[in-house]
Design an enzyme around this catalytic site. Sequence first.
Site, PDB file in Angstrom:
ATOM      1  N   GLY A   1       3.688   0.527   3.690  1.00 36.98           N
ATOM      2  CA  GLY A   1       4.822   0.617   2.777  1.00 36.98           C
ATOM      3  C   GLY A   1       4.725   1.900   1.972  1.00 36.98           C
TER       4      GLY A   1
ATOM      5  N   GLN B   1       6.258   7.069  -5.464  1.00 37.29           N
ATOM      6  CA  GLN B   1       4.943   7.544  -5.009  1.00 37.29           C
ATOM      7  C   GLN B   1       4.986   8.973  -4.487  1.00 37.29           C
ATOM      8  OE1 GLN B   1       4.191   3.764  -2.584  1.00 37.29           O
ATOM      9  NE2 GLN B   1       2.125   4.292  -3.232  1.00 37.29           N
TER      10      GLN B   1
ATOM     11  N   CYS C   1      -3.460   0.537  -2.043  1.00 40.44           N
ATOM     12  CA  CYS C   1      -2.309   1.337  -2.466  1.00 40.44           C
ATOM     13  C   CYS C   1      -2.590   2.792  -2.097  1.00 40.44           C
ATOM     14  CB  CYS C   1      -2.108   1.209  -3.978  1.00 40.44           C
ATOM     15  SG  CYS C   1      -0.678   2.134  -4.584  1.00 40.44           S
ATOM     16  N   LEU C   2      -1.604   3.440  -1.508  1.00 43.75           N
ATOM     17  CA  LEU C   2      -1.798   4.829  -1.101  1.00 43.75           C
ATOM     18  C   LEU C   2      -1.975   5.742  -2.319  1.00 43.75           C
ATOM     19  CD1 LEU C   2       0.794   4.976   1.822  1.00 43.75           C
ATOM     20  CD2 LEU C   2      -1.689   4.740   1.994  1.00 43.75           C
TER      21      LEU C   2
ATOM     22  N   HIS D   1       4.886  -5.659  -3.591  1.00 42.26           N
ATOM     23  CA  HIS D   1       4.077  -4.508  -4.040  1.00 42.26           C
ATOM     24  C   HIS D   1       4.971  -3.264  -4.190  1.00 42.26           C
ATOM     25  CE1 HIS D   1       0.227  -1.968  -3.598  1.00 42.26           C
ATOM     26  NE2 HIS D   1       1.190  -1.066  -3.421  1.00 42.26           N
ATOM     27  N   GLU D   2       5.873  -3.067  -3.211  1.00 39.93           N
ATOM     28  CA  GLU D   2       6.732  -1.866  -3.255  1.00 39.93           C
ATOM     29  C   GLU D   2       7.787  -1.970  -4.361  1.00 39.93           C
ATOM     30  OE1 GLU D   2       5.613   0.554  -1.713  1.00 39.93           O
ATOM     31  OE2 GLU D   2       4.271  -0.559  -0.393  1.00 39.93           O
TER      32      GLU D   2
ATOM     33  N   HIS E   1       6.374  -0.989  -7.527  1.00 37.85           N
ATOM     34  CA  HIS E   1       6.341   0.469  -7.716  1.00 37.85           C
ATOM     35  C   HIS E   1       7.642   0.963  -8.351  1.00 37.85           C
ATOM     36  CE1 HIS E   1       2.629   2.042  -6.069  1.00 37.85           C
ATOM     37  NE2 HIS E   1       2.776   1.422  -4.915  1.00 37.85           N
TER      38      HIS E   1
HETATM   39  O1  K1U Z   1       2.590   1.082  -1.577  1.00 41.84           O
HETATM   40  C1  K1U Z   1       1.602   1.529  -1.046  1.00 41.84           C
HETATM   41  O2  K1U Z   1       0.799   2.193  -1.686  1.00 41.84           O
HETATM   42  C2  K1U Z   1       1.331   1.273   0.412  1.00 41.84           C
HETATM   43  C3  K1U Z   1       0.345   0.132   0.630  1.00 41.84           C
HETATM   44  C4  K1U Z   1       1.136  -1.141   0.796  1.00 41.84           C
HETATM   45  C5  K1U Z   1       0.400  -2.441   0.692  1.00 41.84           C
HETATM   46  C6  K1U Z   1      -0.836  -2.643   1.263  1.00 41.84           C
HETATM   47  C7  K1U Z   1      -1.472  -3.876   1.164  1.00 41.84           C
HETATM   48  C8  K1U Z   1      -0.843  -4.887   0.509  1.00 41.84           C
HETATM   49  C9  K1U Z   1       0.371  -4.686  -0.078  1.00 41.84           C
HETATM   50  C10 K1U Z   1       1.007  -3.468   0.033  1.00 41.84           C
HETATM   51  C11 K1U Z   1      -0.470   0.453   1.873  1.00 41.84           C
HETATM   52  O3  K1U Z   1       0.051   0.586   2.925  1.00 41.84           O
HETATM   53  S1  K1U Z   1      -2.186   0.611   1.688  1.00 41.84           S
HETATM   54  C12 K1U Z   1      -2.752   0.900   3.358  1.00 41.84           C
HETATM   55  C13 K1U Z   1      -2.727  -0.326   4.206  1.00 41.84           C
HETATM   56  O4  K1U Z   1      -2.590  -1.415   3.718  1.00 41.84           O
HETATM   57  C14 K1U Z   1      -2.876  -0.210   5.664  1.00 41.84           C
HETATM   58  C15 K1U Z   1      -3.142   0.969   6.264  1.00 41.84           C
HETATM   59  C16 K1U Z   1      -3.268   1.037   7.647  1.00 41.84           C
HETATM   60  C17 K1U Z   1      -3.148  -0.076   8.404  1.00 41.84           C
HETATM   61  C18 K1U Z   1      -2.902  -1.269   7.805  1.00 41.84           C
HETATM   62  C19 K1U Z   1      -2.754  -1.344   6.436  1.00 41.84           C
HETATM   63 ZN    ZN Z   2       1.164   1.016  -3.687  1.00 37.88          ZN
END
Ligand code: K1U
Ligand code: ZN
Length: 176
Positions: free
Chosen positions: A49, A54, A98-99, A140-141, A144
């Site tokens: 996401g 972000q 979270c990225l 989560h998004e 944000h």
């Molecule tokens: O919003 C963001 O920062 C993105 C985040 C979203 C998220 C992750 C986990 C739970 C709720 C929301 C991410 O994508 S973090 C990276 C991640 O979860 C992932 C990366 C590669 C493969 C699978 C998952």
């Molecule tokens: Zn996030």
Amino acid sequence: MNGMALKSILLHPDPRLKAVATPVAEFDKDLRKLADDMLETMYDAPGIGLAAPQIGVGKRLLVMDCVKEESVKPRPMVLINPAVTWVSDTLATYEEGCLSIPDHYADVERPCEVDVTWTDLDGAAQTERFDGLWATCVQHEIDHLNGKLFIDYLKPLKRQMITRKMVKLKREKARA
Ligand code: K1U
Ligand code: ZN
């Protein structure tokens, strides 16, 4: 000239990640380009996401694709001005990341199903019930878009510890 572009992702702490985003009013080609760039940035990270704040854009727009299996067709979604209209009483705990807070993960409890309405890139109204990882991700998004991070659900001590480590990481990155 009009190809997609990778955007840099803001790192916590940053005041732009704490601001409430503004509703999208114009459904034009610039919005389509922004959504394409966000999807490319999300897949490249990689992530499931990404919300516009972000990448420093204070608009109520998010992208997501929670299909993880190689054998399943990707499902890139673009949600503009999303709103949660119903949440289940049942809660689920998921270890979130979270990225904008790389390498930190923590359990967060949220409703396990949610109904969300939004507008798509063509300006059409959409509604869907999300469950599982999709439900966690969309909440989560949307957080944000309201200036809220998953660490805001944690105990203050844990949140402060993560924030201190992120301040250090940002300082190191700025020096490199
Ligand atoms: O919003 C963001 O920062 C993105 C985040 C979203 C998220 C992750 C986990 C739970 C709720 C929301 C991410 O994508 S973090 C990276 C991640 O979860 C992932 C990366 C590669 C493969 C699978 C998952
Ligand atoms: Zn996030």
